[in-house]
Design a protein around this motif. Structure first.
Motif, PDB file in Angstrom:
ATOM      1  N   ALA A  15     -40.142  38.142  45.034  1.00  0.00           N
ATOM      2  CA  ALA A  15     -39.472  38.075  45.327  1.00  0.00           C
ATOM      3  C   ALA A  15     -38.267  37.055  44.374  1.00  0.00           C
ATOM      4  O   ALA A  15     -39.058  36.778  43.367  1.00  0.00           O
ATOM      5  CB  ALA A  15     -39.623  38.110  45.909  1.00  0.00           C
ATOM      6  N   SER A  16     -37.611  37.240  45.022  1.00  0.00           N
ATOM      7  CA  SER A  16     -36.463  36.004  43.889  1.00  0.00           C
ATOM      8  C   SER A  16     -36.394  34.763  44.263  1.00  0.00           C
ATOM      9  O   SER A  16     -36.433  34.762  45.911  1.00  0.00           O
ATOM     10  CB  SER A  16     -35.010  36.671  43.960  1.00  0.00           C
ATOM     11  N   ASP A  17     -35.873  34.176  43.573  1.00  0.00           N
ATOM     12  CA  ASP A  17     -36.017  32.745  43.963  1.00  0.00           C
ATOM     13  C   ASP A  17     -34.733  32.505  45.679  1.00  0.00           C
ATOM     14  O   ASP A  17     -35.057  31.747  46.769  1.00  0.00           O
ATOM     15  CB  ASP A  17     -35.207  32.017  42.895  1.00  0.00           C
ATOM     16  N   THR A  18     -33.872  33.490  44.840  1.00  0.00           N
ATOM     17  CA  THR A  18     -32.710  33.102  45.954  1.00  0.00           C
ATOM     18  C   THR A  18     -33.147  33.318  47.211  1.00  0.00           C
ATOM     19  O   THR A  18     -33.025  32.699  48.589  1.00  0.00           O
ATOM     20  CB  THR A  18     -31.362  33.869  45.610  1.00  0.00           C
ATOM     21  N   TYR A  19     -33.899  34.178  47.174  1.00  0.00           N
ATOM     22  CA  TYR A  19     -33.820  35.347  49.018  1.00  0.00           C
ATOM     23  C   TYR A  19     -35.506  34.143  49.199  1.00  0.00           C
ATOM     24  O   TYR A  19     -36.098  34.233  50.864  1.00  0.00           O
ATOM     25  CB  TYR A  19     -34.783  36.888  48.757  1.00  0.00           C
ATOM     26  N   LEU A  20     -36.270  33.439  48.940  1.00  0.00           N
ATOM     27  CA  LEU A  20     -37.429  32.793  48.743  1.00  0.00           C
ATOM     28  C   LEU A  20     -36.857  31.489  49.362  1.00  0.00           C
ATOM     29  O   LEU A  20     -37.349  30.547  50.925  1.00  0.00           O
ATOM     30  CB  LEU A  20     -38.564  31.879  47.654  1.00  0.00           C
ATOM     31  N   GLU A  21     -35.170  30.499  49.066  1.00  0.00           N
ATOM     32  CA  GLU A  21     -35.002  30.068  49.587  1.00  0.00           C
ATOM     33  C   GLU A  21     -34.134  30.055  50.714  1.00  0.00           C
ATOM     34  O   GLU A  21     -33.821  28.581  51.633  1.00  0.00           O
ATOM     35  CB  GLU A  21     -33.581  28.875  48.441  1.00  0.00           C
ATOM     36  N   GLN A  22     -33.855  31.446  51.031  1.00  0.00           N
ATOM     37  CA  GLN A  22     -33.165  31.613  52.183  1.00  0.00           C
ATOM     38  C   GLN A  22     -34.451  32.190  53.428  1.00  0.00           C
ATOM     39  O   GLN A  22     -34.211  31.659  54.527  1.00  0.00           O
ATOM     40  CB  GLN A  22     -32.382  33.125  52.041  1.00  0.00           C
ATOM     41  N   HIS A  23     -35.445  32.154  53.339  1.00  0.00           N
ATOM     42  CA  HIS A  23     -36.553  32.338  54.098  1.00  0.00           C
ATOM     43  C   HIS A  23     -37.886  31.460  54.162  1.00  0.00           C
ATOM     44  O   HIS A  23     -38.474  32.387  54.864  1.00  0.00           O
ATOM     45  CB  HIS A  23     -36.717  33.604  53.802  1.00  0.00           C
ATOM     46  N   GLY A  24     -37.874  31.215  52.934  1.00  0.00           N
ATOM     47  CA  GLY A  24     -39.309  30.581  52.716  1.00  0.00           C
ATOM     48  C   GLY A  24     -40.256  31.288  51.990  1.00  0.00           C
ATOM     49  O   GLY A  24     -39.892  32.464  51.979  1.00  0.00           O
ATOM     50  N   LYS A  25     -40.698  30.047  51.447  1.00  0.00           N
ATOM     51  CA  LYS A  25     -42.164  31.294  50.089  1.00  0.00           C
ATOM     52  C   LYS A  25     -43.101  31.293  50.964  1.00  0.00           C
ATOM     53  O   LYS A  25     -44.139  29.922  51.673  1.00  0.00           O
ATOM     54  CB  LYS A  25     -41.938  29.719  49.524  1.00  0.00           C
ATOM     55  N   PRO A  26     -44.520  32.087  51.126  1.00  0.00           N
ATOM     56  CA  PRO A  26     -45.422  32.165  51.959  1.00  0.00           C
ATOM     57  C   PRO A  26     -46.189  31.792  51.243  1.00  0.00           C
ATOM     58  O   PRO A  26     -46.250  31.735  50.494  1.00  0.00           O
ATOM     59  CB  PRO A  26     -45.415  34.043  52.473  1.00  0.00           C
ATOM     60  N   VAL A  71     -37.671  49.253  42.633  1.00  0.00           N
ATOM     61  CA  VAL A  71     -37.768  47.772  43.533  1.00  0.00           C
ATOM     62  C   VAL A  71     -37.977  47.054  43.139  1.00  0.00           C
ATOM     63  O   VAL A  71     -37.588  46.206  43.352  1.00  0.00           O
ATOM     64  CB  VAL A  71     -38.974  48.459  44.336  1.00  0.00           C
ATOM     65  N   ARG A  72     -37.967  47.541  41.544  1.00  0.00           N
ATOM     66  CA  ARG A  72     -38.165  45.724  40.912  1.00  0.00           C
ATOM     67  C   ARG A  72     -36.322  45.146  41.142  1.00  0.00           C
ATOM     68  O   ARG A  72     -36.191  43.458  40.693  1.00  0.00           O
ATOM     69  CB  ARG A  72     -38.475  46.286  39.604  1.00  0.00           C
ATOM     70  N   VAL A  73     -36.070  46.266  40.574  1.00  0.00           N
ATOM     71  CA  VAL A  73     -33.924  45.021  40.856  1.00  0.00           C
ATOM     72  C   VAL A  73     -34.001  45.072  42.201  1.00  0.00           C
ATOM     73  O   VAL A  73     -33.368  44.434  41.909  1.00  0.00           O
ATOM     74  CB  VAL A  73     -33.114  47.009  40.201  1.00  0.00           C
ATOM     75  N   ALA A  74     -34.118  45.904  43.204  1.00  0.00           N
ATOM     76  CA  ALA A  74     -33.659  45.056  44.247  1.00  0.00           C
ATOM     77  C   ALA A  74     -34.434  44.107  45.103  1.00  0.00           C
ATOM     78  O   ALA A  74     -33.795  43.635  45.696  1.00  0.00           O
ATOM     79  CB  ALA A  74     -34.348  46.459  45.234  1.00  0.00           C
ATOM     80  N   ALA A  75     -35.112  43.824  44.414  1.00  0.00           N
ATOM     81  CA  ALA A  75     -36.330  42.142  45.068  1.00  0.00           C
ATOM     82  C   ALA A  75     -35.472  41.369  43.789  1.00  0.00           C
ATOM     83  O   ALA A  75     -35.343  40.527  44.618  1.00  0.00           O
ATOM     84  CB  ALA A  75     -38.199  42.608  44.098  1.00  0.00           C
ATOM     85  N   LYS A  76     -34.782  41.818  42.837  1.00  0.00           N
ATOM     86  CA  LYS A  76     -34.485  40.817  41.541  1.00  0.00           C
ATOM     87  C   LYS A  76     -33.215  40.497  42.736  1.00  0.00           C
ATOM     88  O   LYS A  76     -32.868  39.324  41.688  1.00  0.00           O
ATOM     89  CB  LYS A  76     -34.558  41.148  40.170  1.00  0.00           C
ATOM     90  N   THR A  77     -32.400  41.729  43.006  1.00  0.00           N
ATOM     91  CA  THR A  77     -31.272  40.818  44.121  1.00  0.00           C
ATOM     92  C   THR A  77     -31.477  40.346  45.093  1.00  0.00           C
ATOM     93  O   THR A  77     -30.070  40.146  45.501  1.00  0.00           O
ATOM     94  CB  THR A  77     -30.256  42.624  43.839  1.00  0.00           C
TER      95      THR A  77
END
Length: 296
Positions: free
Chosen positions: A167-178, A225-231
């Protein structure tokens, strides 16, 4: 008329670009080259070349006949066992099929090296996530991901196709890294529609966990899917070969790296003919060396 000599002359003319250039290479007169081509066209009752004072161009029939000539002459040399270094150079058209993500991210970058090994081979690559039929669709070889069906086709086992969750770093910062698969429950996934909502199966030693992804988006392209994950649209399960560059550059972050996802077998399949064109043999050897399977 010596048909094989006329065919060899035609191949030389097509490759050299003119009758005079072919004559120099064959060490014969330009007039004799012209006579051989005219005799071949008369024999076939079809025009092979459109010629003007400045240029020549293969007709549509000439293009298809050229490929047939190359195959026939290669087979003659093969059966006689007297091929010169020049005729051993692989040449002709090679039709290959490969899955979209693998073909884009792994095969295409490797093909540059193959074109240097076999510069006279023309690659026609079809990328598709459906399994192309070698015989019905006229392919010389195809890459397959997953368990092979029983058939009379030959195959080379390649390195397994490995999947990662990222996942993107931004998404993990918002939702937590599993840290474990159960931590995925509060995250959204972006799915590859071919695999749909099948559970993601994780393994760590003797521990095995299946997780059913929740998704708002599915798409029929691994690249999408890759682009979506990066965004930052969510987490994604993607082929390692497709995302390793993004992970190295920090555009994606791999999660649950201590948990393994099942690897899928991958193979190159091809026809089991007793005679195999040199271009295909060269390609098989190249693929075996680049995507080799390490036995454990």
């Amino acid at each position: 008329m010596d048909l094989f000599t006329a065919m060899r002359t035609f191949v030389e003319v097509a490759q050299a670009g003119s009758m005079n250039a072919a004559a120099l290479k064959l060490n014969v007169s330009g007039a004799l080259v012209g006579q051989r081509i005219a005799g071949l066209e008369d024999h076939l009752q079809a025009k092979l070349l459109n010629r003007t004072t400045r240029q020549q161009k293969l007709t549509d029939f000439g293009e298809s006949y050229l490929e047939q000539c190359k195959d026939i002459l290669e087979l003659v040399n093969f059966s006689e066992g007297k091929a010169s270094d020049q005729t051993r150079q692989p040449q002709g058209r090679l039709r290959i099929a490969a899955p979209m993500s693998f073909g884009t991210s792994a095969l295409m970058p490797a093909l540059k090296d193959f074109t240097e090994i076999a510069p006279e081979v023309e690659i026609e690559l079809t990328l598709s996530d459906k399994n192309e039929d070698l015989i019905a669709d006229g392919f010389d070889a195809a890459f397959r991901i997953g368990t092979l069906e029983d058939s009379d086709l030959m195959y080379v086992q390649l390195a397994p196709y490995k999947m990662l969750v990222c996942a993107s770093d931004t998404y993990l910062e918002q939702h937590g890294k599993p840290q474990k698969p159960s931590d995925l429950d509060h995250l959204r996934a972006v799915l590859f529609s071919k695999t749909g909502r099948k559970p993601w199966r994780f393994k760590n030693g003797t521990d095995e966990i299946s997780w059913s992804p929740r998704a708002n988006t599915s798409v029929n392209s691994g690249q999408a899917v890759r682009v979506a994950a990066k965004t930052g649209m969510g987490i994604a399960m993607l082929p390692e070969t497709l995302v390793k560059g993004d992970i190295a550059e920090g555009k994606l972050v791999q999660v649950l790296s201590n948990w393994n996802l099942p690897e899928q077998p991958m193979a190159l399949i091809y026809h089991s003919d007793r005679y195999r064109p040199q271009r295909l043999t060269t390609f098989i050897d190249f693929v075996r060396s680049v995507f080799k399977h390490h036995h454990t």
